[in-house]
Design a protein around this motif. Structure first.
Motif, PDB file in Angstrom:
ATOM      1  N   ALA A 191       0.834  -1.204   0.000  1.00  0.00           N
ATOM      2  CA  ALA A 191       0.000   0.000   0.000  1.00  0.00           C
ATOM      3  C   ALA A 191       0.863   1.245   0.000  1.00  0.00           C
ATOM      4  N   ALA A 192       0.286   2.366  -0.423  1.00  0.00           N
ATOM      5  CA  ALA A 192       0.995   3.645  -0.332  1.00  0.00           C
ATOM      6  C   ALA A 192       1.106   4.042   1.135  1.00  0.00           C
ATOM      7  N   SER A 193       2.176   4.759   1.445  1.00  0.00           N
ATOM      8  CA  SER A 193       2.374   5.196   2.822  1.00  0.00           C
ATOM      9  C   SER A 193       1.230   6.107   3.275  1.00  0.00           C
ATOM     10  N   THR A 194       0.852   5.969   4.533  1.00  0.00           N
ATOM     11  CA  THR A 194      -0.097   6.886   5.157  1.00  0.00           C
ATOM     12  C   THR A 194       0.555   7.463   6.396  1.00  0.00           C
ATOM     13  N   PHE A 195       0.000   8.538   6.891  1.00  0.00           N
ATOM     14  CA  PHE A 195       0.599   9.213   8.025  1.00  0.00           C
ATOM     15  C   PHE A 195      -0.500   9.557   9.026  1.00  0.00           C
ATOM     16  N   THR A 196      -0.171   9.435  10.291  1.00  0.00           N
ATOM     17  CA  THR A 196      -1.175   9.691  11.309  1.00  0.00           C
ATOM     18  C   THR A 196      -0.530  10.316  12.526  1.00  0.00           C
ATOM     19  N   GLY A 197      -1.326  10.950  13.328  1.00  0.00           N
ATOM     20  CA  GLY A 197      -0.835  11.518  14.573  1.00  0.00           C
ATOM     21  C   GLY A 197      -1.163  10.634  15.752  1.00  0.00           C
ATOM     22  N   VAL A 226       2.959   1.427  20.375  1.00  0.00           N
ATOM     23  CA  VAL A 226       1.731   0.863  20.928  1.00  0.00           C
ATOM     24  C   VAL A 226       0.506   1.558  20.346  1.00  0.00           C
ATOM     25  N   ARG A 227       0.693   2.734  19.760  1.00  0.00           N
ATOM     26  CA  ARG A 227      -0.420   3.465  19.137  1.00  0.00           C
ATOM     27  C   ARG A 227      -0.637   3.080  17.685  1.00  0.00           C
ATOM     28  N   GLY A 228       0.126   2.084  17.188  1.00  0.00           N
ATOM     29  CA  GLY A 228      -0.111   1.589  15.844  1.00  0.00           C
ATOM     30  C   GLY A 228       0.507   2.414  14.741  1.00  0.00           C
ATOM     31  N   VAL A 229       1.670   3.032  14.996  1.00  0.00           N
ATOM     32  CA  VAL A 229       2.380   3.783  13.959  1.00  0.00           C
ATOM     33  C   VAL A 229       3.857   3.444  14.047  1.00  0.00           C
ATOM     34  N   TRP A 230       4.561   3.618  12.930  1.00  0.00           N
ATOM     35  CA  TRP A 230       6.021   3.549  12.933  1.00  0.00           C
ATOM     36  C   TRP A 230       6.557   4.933  13.287  1.00  0.00           C
ATOM     37  N   ALA A 310      14.500   2.644   0.960  1.00  0.00           N
ATOM     38  CA  ALA A 310      13.705   2.596  -0.271  1.00  0.00           C
ATOM     39  C   ALA A 310      12.337   1.961  -0.057  1.00  0.00           C
ATOM     40  N   ASP A 311      12.146   1.218   1.062  1.00  0.00           N
ATOM     41  CA  ASP A 311      10.844   0.603   1.336  1.00  0.00           C
ATOM     42  C   ASP A 311       9.854   1.567   1.964  1.00  0.00           C
ATOM     43  N   LEU A 312      10.311   2.683   2.495  1.00  0.00           N
ATOM     44  CA  LEU A 312       9.422   3.548   3.281  1.00  0.00           C
ATOM     45  C   LEU A 312       8.224   4.089   2.493  1.00  0.00           C
ATOM     46  N   PRO A 313       8.366   4.435   1.194  1.00  0.00           N
ATOM     47  CA  PRO A 313       7.180   4.940   0.489  1.00  0.00           C
ATOM     48  C   PRO A 313       6.058   3.915   0.359  1.00  0.00           C
ATOM     49  N   ALA A 314       6.327   2.636   0.619  1.00  0.00           N
ATOM     50  CA  ALA A 314       5.298   1.600   0.465  1.00  0.00           C
ATOM     51  C   ALA A 314       5.028   0.859   1.772  1.00  0.00           C
ATOM     52  N   LEU A 315       5.292   1.500   2.916  1.00  0.00           N
ATOM     53  CA  LEU A 315       4.978   0.864   4.197  1.00  0.00           C
ATOM     54  C   LEU A 315       3.478   0.584   4.286  1.00  0.00           C
ATOM     55  N   GLN A 317       1.840   0.108   7.086  1.00  0.00           N
ATOM     56  CA  GLN A 317       1.291   0.804   8.237  1.00  0.00           C
ATOM     57  C   GLN A 317       1.730   2.277   8.189  1.00  0.00           C
ATOM     58  N   PRO A 318       1.025   3.149   8.931  1.00  0.00           N
ATOM     59  CA  PRO A 318       1.341   4.586   8.842  1.00  0.00           C
ATOM     60  C   PRO A 318       2.625   4.963   9.570  1.00  0.00           C
ATOM     61  N   LEU A 319       3.228   6.042   9.113  1.00  0.00           N
ATOM     62  CA  LEU A 319       4.338   6.689   9.795  1.00  0.00           C
ATOM     63  C   LEU A 319       3.794   7.826  10.652  1.00  0.00           C
ATOM     64  N   PHE A 320       4.343   7.987  11.851  1.00  0.00           N
ATOM     65  CA  PHE A 320       4.016   9.134  12.696  1.00  0.00           C
ATOM     66  C   PHE A 320       4.429  10.396  11.931  1.00  0.00           C
TER      67      PHE A 320
END
Length: 781
Positions: A191-197, A226-230, A310-315, A317-320
């Motif tokens: 999936a495409a990377s998503t971002f969350t707070g 523990v909040r479900g983000v990298w 190079a894998d980060l754009p397709a993580l 799970q979301p990145l903080f």
């Protein structure tokens, strides 16, 4: 860890045997393809699952990092003739290159009771997905956390971990196997990377540091929260604590890694808001540390993993969000569609070096530049001369001895693949000087460099001066990170370094017709439209262009939308990576002993060349001679643009003297036509003064004599019409445009080469003195 498991198996310990329910589920959900298939059993232990997969019809590669396990597994395998299709290999799936696996792709990859022990799960699964054949399956058999005692939690997965395991797959099925989870993963779908707070922070959490730390091969450390983000290591500032100190302290507290604040860098301050409250994040870069990452705050972080950048754009799970913005500070362009942030870059001071080393380097730098002037690559007293004398080349080559760093002909390697293929280097000074000269740079010019390293960009910045603009782009985050650090270390902060694909990114970085020069420092096999479109009229594109397997640095000038050139410098460069890379058409003869390579044009039929090589050889010597150490690269280009069916022939030096008669080291110019083959070579004549080498032809096949005559005729024609007098005028037009009116269609004219993007037209009637550099007599060329 390896020693503990080795002792476990050496002491006779085992795991739970394969259950009937597992056997039934394997037969139902992952049967072997018709005709058999290849399976990879990871963490095979004593090999029971591997032997069962062989009984199902798979050829199995069973891997484990414990030698004692493989010793027992091989012994049991030898006792069962029905499982001869199992091959055992000592391999650590997390640390060793997967290139060591005997098969490039698998129909089935299994983990039985081993997935919970994998540390860097995201990276390992990404690499294994690349090894699946279309339609292939990953099967994970594992205990469930809810069904095991608290003391055995580390051997099982909970619901969150099952969710992470199944992320990135179009189909994920879970079954029960007598208390074990039986997970079947099909159809990779990153999936495409998503971002969350996160939740609303407490007031004192409005300032903090995010730390980018990489291992020895450039992987970045991220924690699964523990909040479900990298997220990156880092956290809040203590009272009166600076960003660097906070970053280093938080790194130690969260991961156990020790670093020195004096060796860390504050790259930028990033300001955004969360829940209406301003948030300020210091982007901290740490490149030197000790220890191993551990979970020291389990109430915050489940685990730490090293990720390929190079894998980060397709993580999956979301990145903080603040972590993503810090990552974007180190590798601009890596993460698309980031939420907005106010970024305030911090310009670091140039890093000093020991006085004795600086003095020795300065002396070597002067000597190198003097040699470049003496050899004619640099004009004495000009801007390029001054740039070579100012920029400390050795600072871009740590670990390289000073004399080697300043050798005019050495191109030190800066990165290799696990298979030892060179993917990045710093070009030899003479090549860089030639390209800078051919770019005809002026103060104030706007320049794009495709292929980073840092040193060449620093030279360009020195030449164009403080009012000029230099942007350097590379597809490899390791290379751009390295270039940025060294440019900052030497005070060349003005150079912009961008992570992106050199074929398409110029459109993002420059407006059409806005660049005064583009310098390509990687071997290109085509000229993408963006290079011409972004170049101003009268601007220069200097590119190592590969034509029929030979590479020349060619300076093109843009006029009325077309590129033209009439000078060539033979050279060698690391190939362009990414979508712009083009493979040659290769045929291997005599079981791989002989290689025929078509780099351009339409490959001809080679199916009967094995028979041709078995026929007696025809020799034809032209009488055309050349002194030793004299360039003849223009002869090679003449042959390529005058003979249809042009190719390159390579034979190992220790194979078949009937085909190769002179020392190895260079491919031979060859022509394939009418089931026959001819090649160019040289032989040394008896010395009587200056050593001379004579050009000759060896030909094979039913039409060998005619082909030898045709090739020899062109050698003689080159000697009569073009030797020491001209190089061809090269005109570049779009491959999609209508071909100019000519007596032959472009694909029938050897002087016209049609690539994917452009059409190259060589005109030998245009007079231009050739450069005094090229291939040498005395070797096959």
């Amino acid at each position: 860890m390896t020693d503990a498991w080795d002792a476990h198996y050496a002491d006779g310990n085992t795991f739970s045997p394969l259950r009937d329910a597992e056997r039934a589920l394997l037969a139902e959900h992952v049967p072997a393809p018709d005709g058999g298939g290849h399976a990879l059993d990871v963490g095979c232990g004593l090999g029971e699952l591997a032997r069962h997969l062989a009984e199902l019809g798979y050829e199995v590669d069973a891997v484990d990092f414990a030698p004692a396990a493989l010793t027992h597994a091989r012994a049991q395998n030898a006792a069962a003739a029905a499982t001869a299709a199992v091959n055992y290999h000592l391999l650590d799936i997390e640390r060793d290159s997967l290139d060591a696996l005997p098969h490039p792709a698998y129909d089935l990859i299994t983990f039985r009771l081993s997935w919970a022990f994998v540390h860097d799960r995201t990276r390992v699964m990404n690499r294994l997905r690349e090894r699946l054949r279309p339609g292939g399956v990953v099967c994970v058999i594992t205990p469930v956390a809810a069904d095991v005692p608290d003391g055995k939690r580390s051997i099982a997965l909970d619901d969150e971990e099952f969710g992470a395991l199944c992320a990135g797959w179009a189909r994920a099925e879970r079954y029960d196997a007598d208390g074990l989870a039986f997970v079947v993963l099909r159809d990779p779908a990153p999936a495409a990377s998503t971002f969350t707070g996160k939740k609303r922070p407490s007031p004192h959490a409005l300032t903090g540091a995010g730390v980018v730390v990489t291992d020895e091969v450039g992987r970045i450390l991220l924690g699964w929260s523990v909040r479900g983000v990298w997220e990156l290591p880092g956290g809040k500032n203590d009272a009166d604590e600076g960003f660097l100190a906070a970053g280093v302290r938080e790194l130690a507290e969260e991961t156990g890694l020790k670093a020195d604040a004096g060796g860390a860098r504050l790259l930028a301050l990033l300001m955004d808001s969360t829940h209406g409250i301003p948030r300020l994040t210091g982007a901290v870069r740490v490149t030197a540390w000790t220890g191993q990452p551990n979970v020291t705050e389990p109430q915050l972080i489940h685990r730490w993993e090293w990720h390929e950048v190079a894998d980060l754009p397709a993580l999956s799970q979301p990145l903080f969000t603040p972590s993503a913005q810090v990552i974007d500070t180190v590798w601009p362009g890596l993460l698309p569609d980031l939420p907005p942030v106010h970024r305030y870059p911090i310009t670091p001071a140039a890093t000093p070096e020991p006085a004795q080393q600086a003095a020795e380097a300065a002396e070597l730098r002067e000597a190198m530049t003097d040699r470049l002037v003496a050899d004619g690559w640099v004009d004495a007293g000009g801007a390029i001369d001054a740039a070579f004398r100012r920029v400390p080349r050795h600072r871009f080559l740590p670990g390289t001895a000073l004399p080697d760093a300043y050798d005019t002909h050495q191109a030190p390697v800066t990165k290799r693949t696990p298979g030892a293929t060179v993917t990045s280097s710093v070009s030899a000074p003479w090549v860089q000087a030639a390209m800078l000269r051919d770019a005809a740079l002026r103060p104030g010019d706007t320049v794009l460099e495709i292929g980073s390293g840092g040193y060449n960009a620093a030279l360009v910045q020195e030449v164009v001066g403080p009012h000029g603009s230099v942007t350097s782009i590379d597809i490899d985050p390791y290379v751009t990170d390295r270039a940025r650090r060294f440019l900052d270390d030497t005070g060349h902060h003005q150079v912009r370094v961008h992570l992106g694909d050199g074929e398409h990114a110029p459109v993002q970085l420059a407006a059409p017709d806005s660049l005064d020069a583009i310098l390509v420092t990687v071997e290109a096999r085509d000229l993408p439209p963006s290079w011409t479109a972004q170049l101003a009229d009268g601007g220069r594109l200097v590119v190592p262009l590969r034509v029929h397997g030979y590479t020349w640095s060619i300076p093109f000038t843009k006029r009325a939308g077309l590129l033209t050139a009439d000078t060539y410098t033979v050279c060698g460069f690391v190939p362009l990576q990414g979508p712009g890379h083009r493979e040659d058409a290769v045929t291997r003869l005599r079981g791989g002993e002989v290689t025929v390579r078509f780099a351009d044009g339409t490959p001809v039929d080679t199916s009967r060349l094995d028979d041709a090589l078995a026929l007696p050889r025809v020799e034809h010597w032209t009488g055309i001679t050349i002194p030793g150490e004299t360039p003849f690269d223009m002869l090679l280009l003449w042959l390529a643009t005058h003979l249809d069916g042009f190719a390159r022939l390579a034979v190992p030096a220790d194979h078949d003297p009937n085909i190769r008669t002179t020392p190895g080291g260079w491919d031979a110019a060859a022509v394939v036509r009418n089931d026959s083959l001819a090649r160019l070579l040289t032989r040394k004549l008896p010395e009587d003064g200056t050593p001379l080498w004579e050009f000759g032809i060896h030909a094979y096949g039913p039409h060998a004599d005619d082909l030898a005559q045709a090739m020899a005729h062109q050698v003689i024609a080159w000697d009569r019409e073009a030797r020491d007098t001209i190089t061809p005028r090269l005109t570049v037009s779009s491959a999609q445009e209508a071909a100019p009116t000519a007596s032959a269609a472009p694909d029938e004219d050897p002087a016209v080469i049609t690539k994917q993007h452009v059409r190259l037209t060589f005109d030998w009637s245009a007079a231009s003195p050739p450069r005094d550099h090229g291939g040498r007599a005395g070797q096959d060329s």
